[in-house]
Design a protein around this motif. Structure first.
Motif, short mmCIF file in Angstrom:
data_model
loop_
_atom_site.label_atom_id
_atom_site.label_comp_id
_atom_site.label_asym_id
_atom_site.label_seq_id
_atom_site.Cartn_x
_atom_site.Cartn_y
_atom_site.Cartn_z
N ILE A 57 0.85 -1.20 0.00
CA ILE A 57 0.00 0.00 0.00
C ILE A 57 0.88 1.24 0.00
CG2 ILE A 57 -1.59 1.37 1.44
CD1 ILE A 57 -2.87 -1.34 2.25
N TYR A 58 1.95 1.23 0.83
CA TYR A 58 2.86 2.38 0.88
C TYR A 58 3.48 2.62 -0.50
CZ TYR A 58 6.93 5.21 1.95
OH TYR A 58 7.87 6.18 1.93
N ILE A 59 3.93 1.52 -1.13
CA ILE A 59 4.53 1.64 -2.47
C ILE A 59 3.49 2.18 -3.45
CG2 ILE A 59 5.41 0.30 -4.43
CD1 ILE A 59 6.85 -1.46 -2.35
N GLY A 60 2.27 1.64 -3.36
CA GLY A 60 1.20 2.10 -4.23
C GLY A 60 0.88 3.57 -4.03
N MET A 61 0.83 4.00 -2.79
CA MET A 61 0.55 5.41 -2.50
C MET A 61 1.68 6.29 -3.01
SD MET A 61 -2.44 5.41 -1.32
CE MET A 61 -2.58 7.10 -0.82
N SER A 62 2.91 5.83 -2.88
CA SER A 62 4.05 6.60 -3.40
C SER A 62 3.95 6.73 -4.91
CB SER A 62 5.37 5.90 -3.04
OG SER A 62 5.54 5.86 -1.65
N GLU A 63 3.56 5.65 -5.57
CA GLU A 63 3.41 5.68 -7.02
C GLU A 63 2.26 6.61 -7.42
OE1 GLU A 63 4.22 4.59 -11.06
OE2 GLU A 63 5.37 4.74 -9.22
N ILE A 64 1.18 6.59 -6.67
CA ILE A 64 0.05 7.49 -6.95
C ILE A 64 0.50 8.94 -6.82
CG2 ILE A 64 -2.17 8.31 -6.03
CD1 ILE A 64 -2.82 5.33 -5.47
N THR A 65 1.23 9.23 -5.76
CA THR A 65 1.74 10.59 -5.55
C THR A 65 2.65 11.00 -6.70
OG1 THR A 65 1.61 10.32 -3.17
CG2 THR A 65 3.06 12.06 -3.97
N ARG A 66 3.54 10.11 -7.11
CA ARG A 66 4.45 10.41 -8.22
C ARG A 66 3.67 10.67 -9.50
NH1 ARG A 66 6.84 8.37 -12.53
NH2 ARG A 66 5.75 6.38 -12.47
N LEU A 67 2.67 9.85 -9.77
CA LEU A 67 1.88 10.02 -10.99
C LEU A 67 1.04 11.30 -10.95
CD1 LEU A 67 0.77 6.34 -11.61
CD2 LEU A 67 2.44 7.66 -12.92
N ARG A 68 0.53 11.65 -9.78
CA ARG A 68 -0.23 12.91 -9.65
C ARG A 68 0.68 14.11 -9.93
NH1 ARG A 68 -3.83 11.51 -4.32
NH2 ARG A 68 -5.53 10.49 -5.44
N GLU A 69 1.90 14.07 -9.40
CA GLU A 69 2.84 15.16 -9.64
C GLU A 69 3.19 15.25 -11.13
OE1 GLU A 69 6.03 14.18 -6.99
OE2 GLU A 69 4.99 14.98 -5.24
N LEU A 70 3.40 14.10 -11.75
CA LEU A 70 3.69 14.07 -13.19
C LEU A 70 2.50 14.63 -13.98
CD1 LEU A 70 5.55 13.23 -15.51
CD2 LEU A 70 4.53 10.96 -15.38
N LEU A 71 1.29 14.22 -13.61
CA LEU A 71 0.09 14.72 -14.28
C LEU A 71 -0.02 16.23 -14.12
CD1 LEU A 71 -2.61 14.26 -15.74
CD2 LEU A 71 -3.64 13.83 -13.50
N ALA A 72 0.23 16.74 -12.91
CA ALA A 72 0.15 18.18 -12.68
C ALA A 72 1.16 18.93 -13.56
CB ALA A 72 0.39 18.50 -11.21
N ARG A 73 2.39 18.40 -13.67
CA ARG A 73 3.39 19.03 -14.53
C ARG A 73 2.95 19.01 -15.99
NH1 ARG A 73 7.11 16.23 -11.17
NH2 ARG A 73 7.35 14.61 -12.76
N GLU A 74 2.41 17.88 -16.44
CA GLU A 74 1.95 17.77 -17.82
C GLU A 74 0.78 18.71 -18.09
OE1 GLU A 74 3.39 16.15 -20.33
OE2 GLU A 74 4.98 15.58 -18.94
N GLN A 75 -0.14 18.80 -17.14
CA GLN A 75 -1.27 19.71 -17.31
C GLN A 75 -0.79 21.16 -17.38
OE1 GLN A 75 -3.67 18.48 -13.97
NE2 GLN A 75 -5.00 17.22 -15.27
N HIS A 76 0.17 21.50 -16.54
CA HIS A 76 0.73 22.85 -16.55
C HIS A 76 1.38 23.13 -17.91
CE1 HIS A 76 2.66 26.51 -15.17
NE2 HIS A 76 3.82 26.05 -15.63
N GLU A 77 2.15 22.17 -18.41
CA GLU A 77 2.81 22.33 -19.69
C GLU A 77 1.78 22.44 -20.82
OE1 GLU A 77 5.98 22.59 -22.52
OE2 GLU A 77 5.74 23.10 -20.41
N ASN A 78 0.72 21.65 -20.74
CA ASN A 78 -0.34 21.73 -21.76
C ASN A 78 -1.02 23.10 -21.76
OD1 ASN A 78 0.12 19.17 -22.68
ND2 ASN A 78 -1.57 18.23 -21.57
N ARG A 79 -1.28 23.62 -20.58
CA ARG A 79 -1.88 24.97 -20.49
C ARG A 79 -0.94 26.02 -21.09
NH1 ARG A 79 -3.61 22.98 -15.51
NH2 ARG A 79 -1.92 24.02 -14.43
N ARG A 80 0.35 25.87 -20.77
CA ARG A 80 1.33 26.82 -21.31
C ARG A 80 1.37 26.74 -22.83
NH1 ARG A 80 6.20 27.43 -23.23
NH2 ARG A 80 6.76 25.24 -23.27
N LEU A 81 1.42 25.52 -23.35
CA LEU A 81 1.44 25.36 -24.81
C LEU A 81 0.16 25.86 -25.46
CD1 LEU A 81 3.18 21.87 -25.10
CD2 LEU A 81 4.16 24.11 -25.63
#
Length: 101
Positions: A57-81
């Motif tokens: 569960i800890y590993i899964g939650m860490s992966e979820i957090t990592r993916l959320r951060e990646l998604l936020a960066r991609e969304q920010h980049e998409n808005r910028r573009l």
């Protein structure tokens, strides 16, 4: 004489009954110890399983957090573009736009 024999017989029967009771109690004690060992073993296995699940569960939650951060960066980049593309479309007749990272 007869009274003494009765007393001896009664004492012998009493000792035999106590011996049988002690044997029965010893068997019950052995059975309970065996059951306790099984319960303790099962408890240990369940604890190990729980710890493994908690780790997953800890590993899964860490992966979820990592993916959320990646998604936020991609969304920010998409808005910028999107903004750059919109700006470029609005000003395309004047000069070509340069996209900078």
């Amino acid at each position: 004489e007869t009274r003494r024999q009765r007393n001896r017989e009664h004492a012998r029967v009493s000792r035999e009954r106590k011996r049988e009771q002690m044997e029965a109690l010893q068997r019950e004690n052995d059975e309970l110890r065996t059951h306790l060992n099984k319960v303790e073993s099962n408890n240990h296995a369940l604890k190990a399983s729980l710890e493994g699940a908690q780790h997953q569960i800890y590993i899964g939650m860490s992966e979820i957090t990592r993916l959320r951060e990646l998604l936020a960066r991609e969304q920010h980049e998409n808005r910028r573009l999107h903004t750059v593309v919109s700006w470029t479309s609005a000003t395309s007749d004047t000069a070509p736009a340069t996209i900078s990272a």
